[in-house]
Design an enzyme around this catalytic site. Structure first.
Site, PDB file in Angstrom:
ATOM      1  N   TYR A 188      -3.633  12.517   0.327  1.00 22.14           N
ATOM      2  CA  TYR A 188      -2.980  11.545  -0.560  1.00 22.14           C
ATOM      3  C   TYR A 188      -1.815  12.215  -1.302  1.00 22.14           C
ATOM      4  CZ  TYR A 188      -2.446   7.898  -4.096  1.00 22.14           C
ATOM      5  OH  TYR A 188      -1.949   6.909  -4.919  1.00 22.14           O
ATOM      6  N   SER A 190     -25.508   7.175 -16.385  1.00 16.33           N
ATOM      7  CA  SER A 190     -25.163   6.158 -15.415  1.00 16.33           C
ATOM      8  C   SER A 190     -26.363   5.877 -14.546  1.00 16.33           C
ATOM      9  CB  SER A 190     -24.004   6.658 -14.558  1.00 16.33           C
ATOM     10  OG  SER A 190     -23.875   5.848 -13.422  1.00 16.33           O
ATOM     11  N   ASP A 244      -4.438   0.352  -9.401  1.00 19.44           N
ATOM     12  CA  ASP A 244      -5.857   0.012  -9.566  1.00 19.44           C
ATOM     13  C   ASP A 244      -6.190  -0.272 -11.031  1.00 19.44           C
ATOM     14  OD1 ASP A 244      -5.720   0.813  -6.942  1.00 19.44           O
ATOM     15  OD2 ASP A 244      -6.644   2.763  -7.310  1.00 19.44           O
ATOM     16  N   LEU A 298     -12.439   0.609  -2.995  1.00 18.11           N
ATOM     17  CA  LEU A 298     -12.357  -0.629  -3.776  1.00 18.11           C
ATOM     18  C   LEU A 298     -12.230  -0.331  -5.270  1.00 18.11           C
ATOM     19  CD1 LEU A 298     -15.018  -2.721  -1.800  1.00 18.11           C
ATOM     20  CD2 LEU A 298     -12.528  -2.698  -1.516  1.00 18.11           C
ATOM     21  N   GLU A 304       0.833  -1.204   0.000  1.00 17.64           N
ATOM     22  CA  GLU A 304       0.000   0.000   0.000  1.00 17.64           C
ATOM     23  C   GLU A 304       0.867   1.252   0.000  1.00 17.64           C
ATOM     24  OE1 GLU A 304      -3.054  -0.120  -1.178  1.00 17.64           O
ATOM     25  OE2 GLU A 304      -3.717  -1.370   0.483  1.00 17.64           O
ATOM     26  N   ALA A 322     -15.606   3.279  -1.202  1.00 14.44           N
ATOM     27  CA  ALA A 322     -15.208   2.288  -0.196  1.00 14.44           C
ATOM     28  C   ALA A 322     -13.733   1.931  -0.313  1.00 14.44           C
ATOM     29  CB  ALA A 322     -16.066   1.023  -0.351  1.00 14.44           C
TER      30      ALA A 322
HETATM   31  C1  GLA Z   1      -5.283   4.461  -4.046  1.00 13.95           C
HETATM   32  C2  GLA Z   1      -4.595   4.787  -5.371  1.00 13.95           C
HETATM   33  C3  GLA Z   1      -3.550   3.746  -5.720  1.00 13.95           C
HETATM   34  C4  GLA Z   1      -2.617   3.468  -4.549  1.00 13.95           C
HETATM   35  C5  GLA Z   1      -3.416   3.245  -3.274  1.00 13.95           C
HETATM   36  C6  GLA Z   1      -2.526   3.100  -2.084  1.00 13.95           C
HETATM   37  O1  GLA Z   1      -6.046   3.302  -4.204  1.00 13.95           O
HETATM   38  O2  GLA Z   1      -5.547   4.856  -6.403  1.00 13.95           O
HETATM   39  O3  GLA Z   1      -2.838   4.168  -6.862  1.00 13.95           O
HETATM   40  O4  GLA Z   1      -1.680   4.486  -4.404  1.00 13.95           O
HETATM   41  O5  GLA Z   1      -4.328   4.291  -3.036  1.00 13.95           O
HETATM   42  O6  GLA Z   1      -1.754   1.948  -2.187  1.00 13.95           O
END
Ligand code: GLA
Length: 377
Positions: free
Chosen positions: A225, A68, A173, A123, A34, A121
């Site tokens: 972030y 959507s 992701d 996800l 992560e 969430a």
């Molecule tokens: C989010 C971002 C990813 C990654 C995670 C942390 O999900 O979209 O690119 O940096 O946080 O691992």
């Protein structure tokens, strides 16, 4: 009705007639690794059975129309968006992908979206949306969709996310949404996007990955972030190398920066340990690695929150083999590795702990590694 049926249905209702096809892409949960993707590290996500579907038809007038189920309808007029990054909400992900890919011969699209990936969430509902639109665009306009092609599509999705939606995320992701494999975790080397598909089927060994959605806000476009990402970049610059290659982070004078860098270095080590455990078929050995990851994210990287810590602690006390927060943090979801026979007791304990603190009642889902984006109709 499946999610793909829902998208086709929304298409017929909004635009009339049949789409040229329906494509879908999965949400994801990261087993380990992560906040290391944007540092060129290693991560080990799996694709979820929850998907976003895009029913798509070509147009010839330069217009992009999007609808959507559950959200609004958005129309982009010819030329109004070229070179512009001002699109609001979920439509930014869709339009961003189309503009980032710029598929040859594309003169407009009608797109209807449906999804069962929980939004907010942690996800990766946004990456699922991007990947479904990217694969649709590629197949409709003849872009390669082999593994190299999918890597390129994932990179275009990251451009959409960063430049159009304004979320400065890494590429994990989008890579898992486009390159995951059912029954496997994806060992992704974010330095060059090379992958190894590592067999991962915990339920065959009587265990499962239980996802706990704390139902507390999770937003990647706020400052935290980006702040972490800058800290990691600063630390690498000061050490003169990518963090994964740095012999030590002790040379960093600033204690906060040192802790941030230490998380990245130790987390990459944990990904290697986790991949070794899976290759050896020892799923239970993931447990302590997940616990250590949570401590590092909580104490060194400081991206956890009270709701996530409470869920993780309650799960552990109720007999989990290991647990940690996942995704960007500051809310969103945690994962719990546990024996199948413990799922009900752990869910009850996590729910009770949330209630005691006055937090929202969490949602639960069992994460069995699913496949990547594909055409479903
Ligand atoms: C989010 C971002 C990813 C990654 C995670 C942390 O999900 O979209 O690119 O940096 O946080 O691992």
């Amino acid at each position: 009705m499946t999610v793909c049926d829902d998208a086709a249905h929304a298409f017929a209702e909004s635009f009339g007639g049949e789409p040229d096809g329906v494509w879908c892409a999965p949400g994801r949960v990261n087993i380990i690794g992560e906040h290391v993707d944007y540092a060129g590290g290693l991560c080990l996500p799996i694709a979820l059975p929850q998907i976003t579907a895009a029913a798509v038809r070509r147009r010839t007038d330069g217009r992009i129309r999007m609808v959507s189920a559950g959200f609004d309808r958005v129309e982009i007029d010819p030329g109004s968006l070229l070179g512009s990054t001002r699109v609001a909400g979920w439509a930014a992900y869709v339009v961003g992908v189309v503009y980032a890919l710029d598929p040859p011969g594309c003169e407009g699209l009608d797109i209807a979206i449906a999804s069962n990936v929980p939004v907010g969430a942690g996800l990766s509902s946004s990456a699922a949306l991007e990947a479904a639109v990217a694969l649709a665009s590629a197949e409709l306009f003849g872009l390669p969709t082999d593994d190299v092609g999918r890597d390129r599509l994932a990179r275009a999705c990251v451009v959409a996310e960063n430049d159009y939606a304004g979320a400065p995320t890494g590429g994990m992701d989008q890579q898992i949404a486009l390159r995951g494999r059912a029954g496997h975790a994806l060992l992704l080397d974010c330095a060059d996007d090379t992958v190894e598909h590592v067999p991962f089927d915990p339920e065959a060994q009587g265990m499962t990955i239980l996802v706990v959605d704390t139902r507390t806000a999770h937003r990647l476009v706020d400052g935290q972030y980006g702040d972490r990402r800058r800290a990691v970049d600063d630390a690498a610059r000061m050490l003169g190398s990518a963090l994964r290659d740095a012999p030590s982070v002790d040379g960093l004078e600033d204690p906060v920066l040192r802790r941030r860098a230490r998380h990245v270095v130790t987390e990459i080590g944990r990904v290697r340990a986790a991949a070794d455990a899976l290759r050896a078929g020892r799923v239970q050995d993931l447990g302590p690695v997940l616990d250590a990851s949570h401590r590092s994210l909580r104490d060194d990287f400081e991206v956890s929150c009270i709701e996530l810590d409470t869920a993780v602690d309650a799960a552990r006390r109720a007999g989990a083999l290991g647990a940690r927060m996942v995704g960007g943090g500051f809310g969103g979801s945690a994962i719990v590795l546990c024996e199948l026979t413990r799922v009900a007791a752990i869910a009850a304990a996590v729910t009770a702990a949330a209630a005691r603190h006055g937090f929202p009642a969490p949602g639960f889902l069992r994460a069995a590694p699913a496949g990547a984006a594909h055409r479903c109709r």
